[in-house]
Design an enzyme around this catalytic site. Structure first.
Site, mmCIF file in Angstrom:
data_model
loop_
_atom_site.group_PDB
_atom_site.id
_atom_site.type_symbol
_atom_site.label_atom_id
_atom_site.label_comp_id
_atom_site.label_asym_id
_atom_site.label_seq_id
_atom_site.Cartn_x
_atom_site.Cartn_y
_atom_site.Cartn_z
ATOM 1 N N GLY A 97 0.571 -0.532 0.063
ATOM 2 C CA GLY A 97 0.085 -0.091 0.247
ATOM 3 C C GLY A 97 0.993 1.196 0.274
ATOM 4 N N GLY A 119 2.584 2.072 5.405
ATOM 5 C CA GLY A 119 3.386 0.638 5.882
ATOM 6 C C GLY A 119 4.803 1.866 6.423
ATOM 7 N N GLU A 160 5.139 -3.266 0.356
ATOM 8 C CA GLU A 160 5.536 -3.083 -1.085
ATOM 9 C C GLU A 160 5.407 -2.273 -0.885
ATOM 10 O OE1 GLU A 160 7.021 -5.357 -2.550
ATOM 11 O OE2 GLU A 160 7.168 -7.138 -2.287
ATOM 12 N N CYS A 172 1.472 0.545 -8.796
ATOM 13 C CA CYS A 172 3.155 1.035 -8.242
ATOM 14 C C CYS A 172 3.771 0.993 -9.663
ATOM 15 C CB CYS A 172 2.755 0.108 -7.436
ATOM 16 S SG CYS A 172 2.937 -2.182 -7.520
ATOM 17 N N GLU A 215 4.535 10.476 -5.181
ATOM 18 C CA GLU A 215 4.294 9.832 -5.675
ATOM 19 C C GLU A 215 2.359 10.394 -6.503
ATOM 20 O OE1 GLU A 215 2.581 5.605 -3.666
ATOM 21 O OE2 GLU A 215 2.345 5.490 -5.249
#
Ligand code: NAD
Length: 521
Positions: free
Chosen positions: A220, A225, A242, A276, A375
């Protein structure tokens, strides 16, 4: 115990209700871990052949019901049916197939090479082995963007390694996870071995991260994280993270521009850019910028966006939520304030009922812009230029993220050279973003993209412990380093160290006999 909230699931493309799921209460999570643990103790002692037979049954059930599952994935996420089949179902099956086929290898016991101590240890009748054992219960906290591929592939790897799982799927896509569990149980997976906890990340997710599971695999956002790592640290629970990506795509001047433009289009806008490993930064050699950009613009303009699972020509779906669309609007307007030029797209898609945003290409003057740094979990890709190989590598590596990357060139030697200087868990020469489905290859990143690996032998290693077993035939009644400590023992110890590590072999037999005498006392 309070009442369980109901989660209503809506198709983000049509805004129609798909179904509903009942939340798990956070206080129920310890009980689910306990049930999984009980089921695991039986699963772990079953013969490998029996376990793999059951997992193969699960696989064939999924193959048989591929269309039905793909339809559900499309309903929950709005993604084109082709993408549900290719990137969810196919990837899920492919990774699990690797896992099942590799179980024998994973569970092979190995003898440890003791290096310079091998010969003395053999003479003394001692050996070391690594004995693989399942970890126990693995907590899988999974995202919405690949609601089958991620939980299924991770769960099947865990089960193949003899573990049980507690899956906390995204509360946006709980139905796929519930259907997946049903399918597993219908095809012979022992009841309780696969537990599913439905609910909000901040409540149920946190309860899983704080529970007594033996490892957490979290997939996620980077910020989430960090939170999970903090929670897991309280029990020192090992974790695999991840997280997000900001993948670079480097186009050298000798690249096959037609293929490269098609790849850039797919790699940027698959799952509406909510991947991702989607391309977010395209670096093009200045000499081919105009030609490449024109080809890419043409490809992007030809994409059909919408939602109809019976129409195979739709190639871009919606974003997952209104919030995600708003985030894209903010990112584009900030990029324009900082000097970006919109080449295609740049705004929400008109005329469709759901959360659609147009596939967007931005021309970017400099690397120091938010659109390059943060991101962008959606259909926006930034195009920049470079003049030299070194500059391309420097720009590509100038990111906090490091998940995937690719280099496009006709010169494979140059491609390999560049690829291996890129900071990323996976780098491809002349292809992009598809290796998630190659089950034998590791998946994962570094930096803000996380750490640890899923898939492949490296992923398998994180699901077992290799217990060190040391066996001594017990030939001697003492050791030279056991009390009573005496001058004689000290000298023997010194002799022994010199002999083994410095090869001082003078009076070898005398010294060995002396050691043996001391150990027989
Ligand atoms: P997210 O982080 O919002 O949610 C992921 C999961 O974590 C969900 O199940 C959610 O309910 C849970 N969660 C949220 N807050 C939590 C908390 N405080 N404690 C415990 N659990 C919590 O991510 P998302 O929106 O579902 O997915 C998109 C993100 O996932 C993107 O950043 C994307 O790059 C990343 N992703 C990474 C990979 C990879 O392999 N590296 C693959 C897919 C997606």
């Amino acid at each position: 115990m309070g009442s369980r909230p109901i989660i209503n699931v809506h198709n983000p493309a049509t805004l129609e209700k798909v179904g509903q799921a009942v939340s798990t209460l956070p206080e129920e999570v310890p009980g689910l871990v306990e049930k999984a643990r009980q089921a695991q103790s039986d699963w772990a002692i079953r013969p490998l052949a029996e376990r793999t037979k059951i997992l193969r049954q699960v696989q064939s059930a999924l193959v048989d019901r591929a269309d039905e599952m793909a339809e559900l994935v499309s309903q929950e996420t709005g993604k084109p049916f082709m993408e549900s089949l290719a990137t969810d179902i196919m990837n899920a099956i492919s990774v699990a197939d690797f896992a099942i086929g590799r179980v024998e290898h994973l569970f092979r016991e190995s003898k440890v090479d003791l290096g310079k101590l091998s010969s003395p240890m053999r003479l003394l009748g001692r050996s070391s082995y690594l004995v693989p054992r399942p970890l126990g219960v693995i907590g899988l906290i999974t995202p919405w963007n690949y609601p089958l591929a991620i939980p299924y592939s991770q769960a099947m790897m865990c089960l193949a390694a003899g573990n049980a799982v507690l899956i906390k799927p995204s509360s946006t896509t709980p139905l796929t996870a519930l259907r997946m569990r049903e399918l597993m149980e219908e095809s012979g997976s022992p009841p309780m071995l696969v537990q599913v906890a439905i609910g909000a990340g901040t409540e149920v997710g946190e309860a899983v991260a704080s529970s007594t599971v033996d490892r957490i695999i979290f997939t996620g956002h980077t910020e989430v994280g960090r939170r999970i790592m903090t929670l897991a640290s309280q029990r020192l629970t090992p974790i695999t993270l991840e997280l997000g990506g900001k993948d670079a795509f480097i186009v050298m001047k000798d690249a096959d521009l037609n293929r490269t433009a098609k790849a850039a289009c797919w790699g940027s806008f698959v799952n509406c850019g909510q991947t991702c490993a989607a391309i977010k930064r395209i670096y093009v050699h200045r000499s081919i910028l105009d030609k490449f950009t024109a080809l890419l613009v043409k490809e992007v303009r030809s994409l059909r966006q919408g939602y109809d699972i019976n129409d195979p020509t739709i190639s871009v779906g919606p974003m997952i939520s209104e919030r995600a669309v708003l985030d894209m609007e903010v990112q584009v307007s900030r990029a324009m304030e900082q000097g970006a030029k919109v080449l295609v797209g740049g705004k929400r898609t008109e005329g469709l009922p759901g959360h659609f945003f147009e596939p967007t290409l931005l021309s970017i003057p400099t690397q120091n812009m938010d659109i390059v740094r943060q991101e962008t979990f959606g259909p926006i890709v930034a195009i920049m230029t470079f003049d030299t190989e070194e500059e391309a590598v420097r720009m590509a590596n100038d990111s906090a993220f490091a998940l995937n990357g690719s280099v496009w060139t006709a010169d494979l030697e140059q491609g390999r050279r560049l690829a291996t200087t890129l900071k990323a868990g996976t780098v491809m020469v002349n292809n992009v973003a598809y290796t998630y489905g190659l089950g034998a290859t590791p998946w994962g990143g570094r930096g803000e993209s996380g750490f640890g690996r899923t898939h492949g032998d490296m992923g398998f290693e994180e699901l077992v412990e290799r217990q060190h077993l040391h066996v001594d035939k017990g030939k001697f009644s003492s050791e030279i380093w056991w009390p009573p400590y005496e001058k004689e023992n000290l000298e023997a110890m010194r002799d022994f160290t010199g002999l083994i590590f410095n090869g001082k072999r003078d009076r070898l037999l005398h010294r060995l006999l002396n050691v043996r005498r001391l150990m027989r006392r």
